[in-house]
Design an enzyme around this catalytic site. Structure first.
Site, PDB file in Angstrom:
ATOM      1  CG  PHE A 208      -5.818   6.729   6.538  1.00 50.80           C
ATOM      2  CD1 PHE A 208      -4.550   7.287   6.549  1.00 50.80           C
ATOM      3  CD2 PHE A 208      -6.130   5.778   7.495  1.00 50.80           C
ATOM      4  CE1 PHE A 208      -3.605   6.904   7.507  1.00 50.80           C
ATOM      5  CE2 PHE A 208      -5.201   5.388   8.451  1.00 50.80           C
ATOM      6  CZ  PHE A 208      -3.937   5.956   8.455  1.00 50.80           C
TER       7      PHE A 208
ATOM      8  NE  ARG B 158       4.635   7.140   3.668  1.00 51.26           N
ATOM      9  CZ  ARG B 158       4.681   6.788   2.391  1.00 51.26           C
ATOM     10  NH1 ARG B 158       5.687   6.040   1.965  1.00 51.26           N
ATOM     11  NH2 ARG B 158       3.753   7.140   1.533  1.00 51.26           N
TER      12      ARG B 158
ATOM     13  CG  PHE C 295      -2.139   0.857   1.091  1.00 48.09           C
ATOM     14  CD1 PHE C 295      -3.386   0.292   0.911  1.00 48.09           C
ATOM     15  CD2 PHE C 295      -2.047   2.245   1.163  1.00 48.09           C
ATOM     16  CE1 PHE C 295      -4.528   1.089   0.798  1.00 48.09           C
ATOM     17  CE2 PHE C 295      -3.167   3.047   1.046  1.00 48.09           C
ATOM     18  CZ  PHE C 295      -4.412   2.472   0.857  1.00 48.09           C
ATOM     19  CG  PHE C 296       3.272   2.635   3.336  1.00 52.90           C
ATOM     20  CD1 PHE C 296       3.039   3.956   3.686  1.00 52.90           C
ATOM     21  CD2 PHE C 296       3.003   1.655   4.283  1.00 52.90           C
ATOM     22  CE1 PHE C 296       2.541   4.301   4.936  1.00 52.90           C
ATOM     23  CE2 PHE C 296       2.497   1.981   5.536  1.00 52.90           C
ATOM     24  CZ  PHE C 296       2.268   3.310   5.865  1.00 52.90           C
TER      25      PHE C 296
END
Length: 307
Positions: free
Chosen positions: A144, A284, A41-42
């Protein structure tokens, strides 16, 4: 992400650690599948970001279409030449193996909505449209993936929850508060990066643009919202526990359902601590250590079509 960047940054990004702190008690194979899906997902989020930054409209449309297709038929996309598409297919086949067809269909429906929301964000960002606060809050629940992470509580607990339980007011409110906290805390930690990149998708940026707040005031407002999620969750959690106890009617099914709901709400609570830890440990968000505060050092602008 190039191989040398993976070697240098992957562990420090802490993606799998985030999930390990959230889905406590999950069987190892379930936790591994969720952790791998989270890492995917990231990566997908970063691909989307680079497509926005470099105006790669055709590349984004192609990826969006392929992800929708992989979601409906993952086995047909397991060896796709685009590793982002193949990675999603691999994750889905593993996640779909834990519960029944109804859960799989619900998860796919929720993720189709997430892909479409990313498309709306793409158009907003490439056209420099700052959504109003209310528009942003509604869209953020999708970008999200609030209901995706909530769905994944069930395989972690080893049981698909009946619709009446999932949609019960107390359960749904607690789930929403845990995810709102995470999304808004993410916005708080991402705000320096996104202001530096002149971005338009952040709760703080909507507050600045539409309500005339200074950056400092916007930070205080988002922080207030985050803290409110915590205090309201504590009350909501009590309601869910009472609801869970009411499900125990003395039968084996009732006892198992009570245990599953209690496990799910317990992990909703874990989301708060895991998200907080992640944002202060993951590379991140350490923008002060980057040469360019708008661009993470592990991202390659040449990937998937280049500039």
């Amino acid at each position: 992400m190039p191989a040398d960047k993976v070697a240098e940054h992957a562990d420090g990004l802490c993606y799998t650690d985030l999930m390990a702190g959230y889905y406590m008690g999950a069987p190892d194979e379930v936790l591994q599948a969720i952790a791998d899906y989270s890492a995917w997902f990231f990566v997908w989020d970063d691909r989307h970001d680079r497509d926005v930054v470099h105006g790669r409209r055709t590349a984004w449309r192609r990826l969006r279409t392929r992800l929708h297709a992989a979601l409906d038929s993952p086995r047909d996309h397991l060896h796709h030449r685009d590793p982002v598409v193949a990675g999603l297919a691999d994750s889905l086949l593993r996640l779909y193996s834990f519960l029944g067809r109804k859960w799989n269909t619900r998860f796919a429906r929720h993720f189709h909505e997430v892909i479409d929301a990313y498309d709306r964000e793409f158009h907003n960002r490439t056209r420099n449209v700052v959504p109003t606060v209310e528009e942003y809050l509604e869209l953020r629940r999708l970008t999200f993936a609030h209901w995706i992470w909530t769905d994944l509580l069930e395989p972690s607990a080893g049981r698909e929850l009946p619709t009446a339980v999932r949609k019960h007011r107390a359960y749904r409110r607690a789930a929403l508060l845990s995810q709102e906290f995470a999304a808004w805390y993410n916005d708080l930690c991402s705000l320096p990066k996104e202001l530096a990149g002149a971005e338009v998708h952040n709760l703080g940026i909507s507050l600045i643009h539409h309500q005339g707040l200074t950056p400092e005031e916007a930070v205080e407002n988002v922080r207030w919202r985050v803290e409110k999620c915590i205090t309201e969750f504590i009350d909501a959690e009590k309601d869910v526990v009472r609801f869970a106890d009411s499900l125990n009617d003395g039968t084996l099914r009732g006892r198992q359902l009570r245990a599953a709901v209690r496990a799910c709400v317990g992990n909703m609570r874990n989301w708060f601590s895991s998200v907080y830890w992640f944002h202060h440990e993951s590379g991140r968000y350490m923008v002060d250590d980057w040469d360019d505060r708008s661009t993470p050092p592990y991202v390659s602008n040449e990937t998937a079509g280049g500039k």
